[in-house]
Design a protein around this motif. Structure first.
Motif, short mmCIF file in Angstrom:
data_model
loop_
_atom_site.label_atom_id
_atom_site.label_comp_id
_atom_site.label_asym_id
_atom_site.label_seq_id
_atom_site.Cartn_x
_atom_site.Cartn_y
_atom_site.Cartn_z
N LEU A 77 -55.09 -26.49 63.06
CA LEU A 77 -53.88 -25.67 63.15
C LEU A 77 -54.01 -24.61 64.24
O LEU A 77 -53.02 -24.16 64.81
N TYR A 78 -55.26 -24.20 64.52
CA TYR A 78 -55.52 -23.10 65.47
C TYR A 78 -55.02 -23.46 66.87
O TYR A 78 -55.39 -24.50 67.42
N LEU A 79 -54.21 -22.56 67.45
CA LEU A 79 -53.63 -22.89 68.76
C LEU A 79 -54.57 -22.59 69.94
O LEU A 79 -54.36 -23.09 71.04
N PHE A 118 -62.64 -16.09 76.40
CA PHE A 118 -62.65 -15.90 74.96
C PHE A 118 -61.33 -15.36 74.47
O PHE A 118 -60.71 -14.54 75.12
N SER A 119 -60.93 -15.79 73.28
CA SER A 119 -59.82 -15.13 72.61
C SER A 119 -60.08 -15.21 71.12
O SER A 119 -61.05 -15.82 70.68
N GLY A 120 -59.22 -14.57 70.35
CA GLY A 120 -59.29 -14.71 68.90
C GLY A 120 -59.72 -13.47 68.16
O GLY A 120 -59.37 -13.28 67.00
N GLU A 121 -60.48 -12.61 68.80
CA GLU A 121 -60.99 -11.40 68.14
C GLU A 121 -61.54 -10.48 69.23
O GLU A 121 -61.79 -10.93 70.35
N ILE A 138 -64.76 -13.47 80.39
CA ILE A 138 -63.35 -13.13 80.55
C ILE A 138 -62.71 -13.00 79.18
O ILE A 138 -62.84 -13.90 78.34
N ASP A 139 -62.02 -11.88 78.97
CA ASP A 139 -61.31 -11.66 77.71
C ASP A 139 -59.86 -12.08 77.88
O ASP A 139 -59.26 -11.81 78.92
N CYS A 140 -59.31 -12.73 76.88
CA CYS A 140 -57.87 -13.03 76.93
C CYS A 140 -57.36 -13.15 75.50
O CYS A 140 -58.13 -13.23 74.55
N GLY A 141 -56.04 -13.17 75.37
CA GLY A 141 -55.48 -13.50 74.06
C GLY A 141 -54.55 -12.45 73.50
O GLY A 141 -54.84 -11.27 73.50
N MET A 178 -51.48 -13.48 70.60
CA MET A 178 -51.34 -14.03 69.25
C MET A 178 -50.89 -15.47 69.37
O MET A 178 -50.22 -15.84 70.34
N ALA A 179 -51.19 -16.27 68.36
CA ALA A 179 -50.81 -17.69 68.40
C ALA A 179 -49.30 -17.85 68.54
O ALA A 179 -48.82 -18.71 69.29
N GLU A 180 -48.54 -17.00 67.85
CA GLU A 180 -47.07 -17.07 67.94
C GLU A 180 -46.61 -16.88 69.38
O GLU A 180 -45.51 -17.29 69.74
N ASN A 188 -49.41 -5.45 65.37
CA ASN A 188 -50.30 -4.71 64.46
C ASN A 188 -51.70 -4.54 65.00
O ASN A 188 -52.64 -4.28 64.25
N ASP A 189 -51.86 -4.71 66.30
CA ASP A 189 -53.16 -4.46 66.93
C ASP A 189 -53.14 -3.08 67.58
O ASP A 189 -52.11 -2.42 67.62
N LEU A 190 -54.30 -2.70 68.11
CA LEU A 190 -54.40 -1.42 68.80
C LEU A 190 -55.02 -1.60 70.17
O LEU A 190 -55.95 -2.38 70.34
N GLY A 225 -58.70 -3.94 68.03
CA GLY A 225 -58.74 -4.50 66.69
C GLY A 225 -57.38 -4.36 66.06
O GLY A 225 -56.43 -3.93 66.71
N ARG A 226 -57.29 -4.75 64.80
CA ARG A 226 -56.02 -4.68 64.10
C ARG A 226 -55.92 -3.36 63.36
O ARG A 226 -56.92 -2.84 62.87
N ILE A 227 -54.69 -2.87 63.26
CA ILE A 227 -54.48 -1.61 62.54
C ILE A 227 -55.01 -1.76 61.11
O ILE A 227 -55.69 -0.88 60.59
N HIS A 231 -65.82 -19.22 63.60
CA HIS A 231 -64.50 -18.98 64.18
C HIS A 231 -64.41 -17.48 64.47
O HIS A 231 -65.00 -17.02 65.44
N LYS A 232 -63.70 -16.74 63.64
CA LYS A 232 -63.61 -15.30 63.85
C LYS A 232 -64.49 -14.60 62.82
O LYS A 232 -64.49 -15.00 61.66
N SER A 233 -65.19 -13.55 63.25
CA SER A 233 -66.04 -12.83 62.30
C SER A 233 -65.21 -12.00 61.34
O SER A 233 -64.20 -11.43 61.72
C1 8LE Z 1 -58.99 -8.68 70.48
C2 8LE Z 1 -54.86 -15.70 70.60
C3 8LE Z 1 -55.50 -16.72 69.69
C4 8LE Z 1 -54.74 -18.03 69.76
O1 8LE Z 1 -56.80 -16.93 70.12
C5 8LE Z 1 -55.52 -16.21 68.28
O2 8LE Z 1 -56.57 -15.88 67.74
O3 8LE Z 1 -54.31 -16.09 67.68
P1 8LE Z 1 -54.13 -15.70 66.15
O4 8LE Z 1 -54.94 -16.59 65.27
O5 8LE Z 1 -52.65 -15.61 65.93
O6 8LE Z 1 -54.73 -14.26 65.99
C6 8LE Z 1 -54.17 -13.20 66.71
C7 8LE Z 1 -54.95 -11.93 66.44
O7 8LE Z 1 -56.32 -12.12 66.83
C8 8LE Z 1 -54.45 -10.78 67.26
O8 8LE Z 1 -53.36 -10.14 66.62
C9 8LE Z 1 -55.70 -9.93 67.36
O9 8LE Z 1 -55.90 -9.18 66.19
C10 8LE Z 1 -56.81 -10.96 67.46
N1 8LE Z 1 -57.13 -11.28 68.86
C11 8LE Z 1 -56.83 -12.41 69.53
N2 8LE Z 1 -57.34 -12.35 70.78
C12 8LE Z 1 -57.96 -11.14 70.90
C13 8LE Z 1 -57.82 -10.46 69.66
N3 8LE Z 1 -58.34 -9.23 69.47
N4 8LE Z 1 -59.18 -9.27 71.68
C14 8LE Z 1 -58.69 -10.49 71.93
N5 8LE Z 1 -58.88 -11.06 73.12
#
Ligand code: 8LE
Length: 466
Positions: free
Chosen positions: A165-167, A240-243, A264-267, A269-271, A334-336, A359-361, A451-453
């Motif tokens: 499901l993860y995009l 990297f993305s996801g956290e 390289i940092d990127c990302g 949200m999946a939406e 909801n991130d910062l 990080g997330r709020i 996946h994500k910690s």
């Molecule tokens: C800090 C962006 C993607 C597809 O890798 C992902 O993880 O999307 P998902 O599962 O909707 O999660 C989004 C949340 O992951 C964000 O709101 C944020 O809290 C965190 N996130 C994603 N990329 C980063 C990140 N937090 N740095 C990032 N590069």
């Protein structure tokens, strides 16, 4: 001023286009133009996207009618900032009443090409519907961003993230395909897969690698246990993305040191796929640039959802400029983060998140009047000698007092840890400004993320996690 490349809505990119091999830019005009001119074009586009969403979805029509606004009113960014944000709760609600995609699906169901979703481990899952044309546009957008990272046609791209499901994994894959790379969709998460990833990386020697930062560190540990130096993989770029992680200084350093590659940092949200619209580049490798002509990124006050000035902190709010299936218009993250506008060494005229997304709020720990970001603990511990690479933060209420326990791995034998415990505990306490009960545990005894910690366990009753 030259015309912006392929700037039309609905968007359709030439699938055979590739930039001049010597150009650092995919679209030189769009990437380096005067930001004021770009913003003017984006403002027109925002209105177009809103007209489209208003006329094709009950969700947006109802929402904006209730707020007393019409797409035609959006003649300035001040007006756009009055558009109410979309929350994840609203999307869940919309999908509950209009299954499976919600009444914010703006295209015909027959146009849906991929279905992805949230994992649903903490609540009802949300389905993401991606249209066929959107998928192509996403591939193009993200191929363009990969080009900016220094990935080139013919490079092998190793995707070490969950293919389900993860995009994230799929987005990286489709981008690399569009860029005419060779994709190795290795995946992650199955038993024994990390050791096999080490074997494949050592054999194939890819140029680029995509995963979560936690997973890269885990992979390095597994490689080292097998007496393989991850530098032998010969990776050039790791994205990297996801956290948070790739912008957390000591995490970034640990990955760079282990693999000898550019991090390289990127990302977003999946939406928001093309989720790489916030991304660093080869020439500006730190933080993340906001590719404002792909997705409109605002950094806002978390209560009013008005943008904060450059230099300030706030929460990202995202708007699609090219999606037609489930376009997100002012999605609250909801991130910062903190944003700035300065000259970027790579020449792109985009705003930047110099410290990435912290990080997330919801994940910020509120304890005795202080706010603690879990990434601060991570960043600190990774610089401590004899740290074993993983930790856990437990917050609990004992009597009327909140207590924070940090449990960290230590590479020293059990009888020789008193100095490690004393100095790390007091170091953390002075960094965070709250009392910390610090405990050490054996190296490799805590679970590693595939996946994500998730390192925070908040046992306090009043803290609810969504
Ligand atoms: C800090 C962006 C993607 C597809 O890798 C992902 O993880 O999307 P998902 O599962 O909707 O999660 C989004 C949340 O992951 C964000 O709101 C944020 O809290 C965190 N996130 C994603 N990329 C980063 C990140 N937090 N740095 C990032 N590069």
């Amino acid at each position: 001023m030259a015309a912006m490349e392929e700037w039309a809505f609905p968007t359709r990119y030439d699938q055979d286009y590739l930039p001049d091999p010597d150009s650092p830019y995919w679209f030189p005009v769009r990437e380096t133009m005067d930001p004021a001119e770009r913003d003017a074009a984006v403002l027109v586009r925002l209105r177009e996207v809103m007209e489209y969403a208003y006329s094709t979805s009950d969700f947006y029509k109802t929402k904006w009618d209730a707020a007393g606004l019409k797409p035609a009113d959006i003649t300035s960014f001040e007006a756009f900032e009055q558009v109410p944000v979309v929350t994840k709760a609203e999307m869940r609600e919309s999908q509950a009443t209009h299954p499976p995609f919600g009444d914010y699906l703006c295209c015909d169901e027959s146009e849906v090409h991929h279905i992805h979703g949230t994992s649903g481990t903490t609540g009802a899952p949300t389905a993401f519907a991606l249209g066929r044309r959107d998928w192509e546009v996403i591939a193009d957008n993200q191929a363009r961003i990969l080009w900016g990272m220094g990935v080139r046609p013919g490079d092998t791209v190793f995707v070490a993230a969950l293919f389900s499901l993860y995009l994230g994994s799929w987005g990286a894959m489709t981008a690399a395909e569009r860029l005419r790379c060779r994709v190795l969709p290795f995946g992650a998460g199955a038993q024994g897969m990390t050791a096999r990833a080490v074997t494949w990386l050592a054999r194939v020697k890819p140029a680029a690698f995509y995963a979560t930062p936690s997973y890269a560190l885990r992979l390095a540990e597994v490689a080292e246990a097998e007496k393989i130096d991850p530098r032998e993989f010969g990776l050039k770029v790791m994205f990297f993305s996801g956290e948070p992680g790739a912008s957390v200084p000591s995490v970034r350093q640990a990955i760079e040191d282990s693999f000898g590659a550019t991090v390289i940092d990127c990302g977003t949200m999946a939406e928001m796929t093309p989720f790489m619209s916030a991304s660093a580049t080869a020439g500006t490798p730190d933080g993340m640039l906001l590719w404002q002509d792909i997705v409109w990124h605002e950094v806002c006050d978390p209560d009013s959802f008005r943008t904060v000035p450059y230099g300030s902190e706030g929460t990202p709010v995202y708007t699609h400029l090219e999606r037609t299936s489930q376009p997100m218009i002012r999605l609250a993250s909801n991130d910062l983060t903190r944003w700035v506008m300065e000259d970027n060494p790579c020449g792109r005229t985009y705003p930047k998140l110099p410290e990435g997304v912290y990080g997330r709020i919801d994940d910020m720990i509120h304890i005795r009047g202080e706010n603690v970001y879990p990434t601060e603990v991570d960043n600190y511990l990774r610089q401590v000698e004899h740290y074993g690479g993983e930790h856990q933060i437990v917050v609990r209420r004992t009597g009327s007092m909140d207590e924070m326990i940090v449990r960290a791995e230590c590479t020293l034998p059990d009888g020789e840890r008193s100095e490690f415990e004393r100095s790390t505990g007091s170091g953390l306490q002075s960094l965070l400004g709250v009392r910390v009960t610090f405990e050490s545990v054996d190296a490799r005894s805590l679970e590693r993320a595939e996946h994500k910690s998730r390192r925070v366990v908040d046992e306090r009753e009043h803290t609810k996690r969504g």
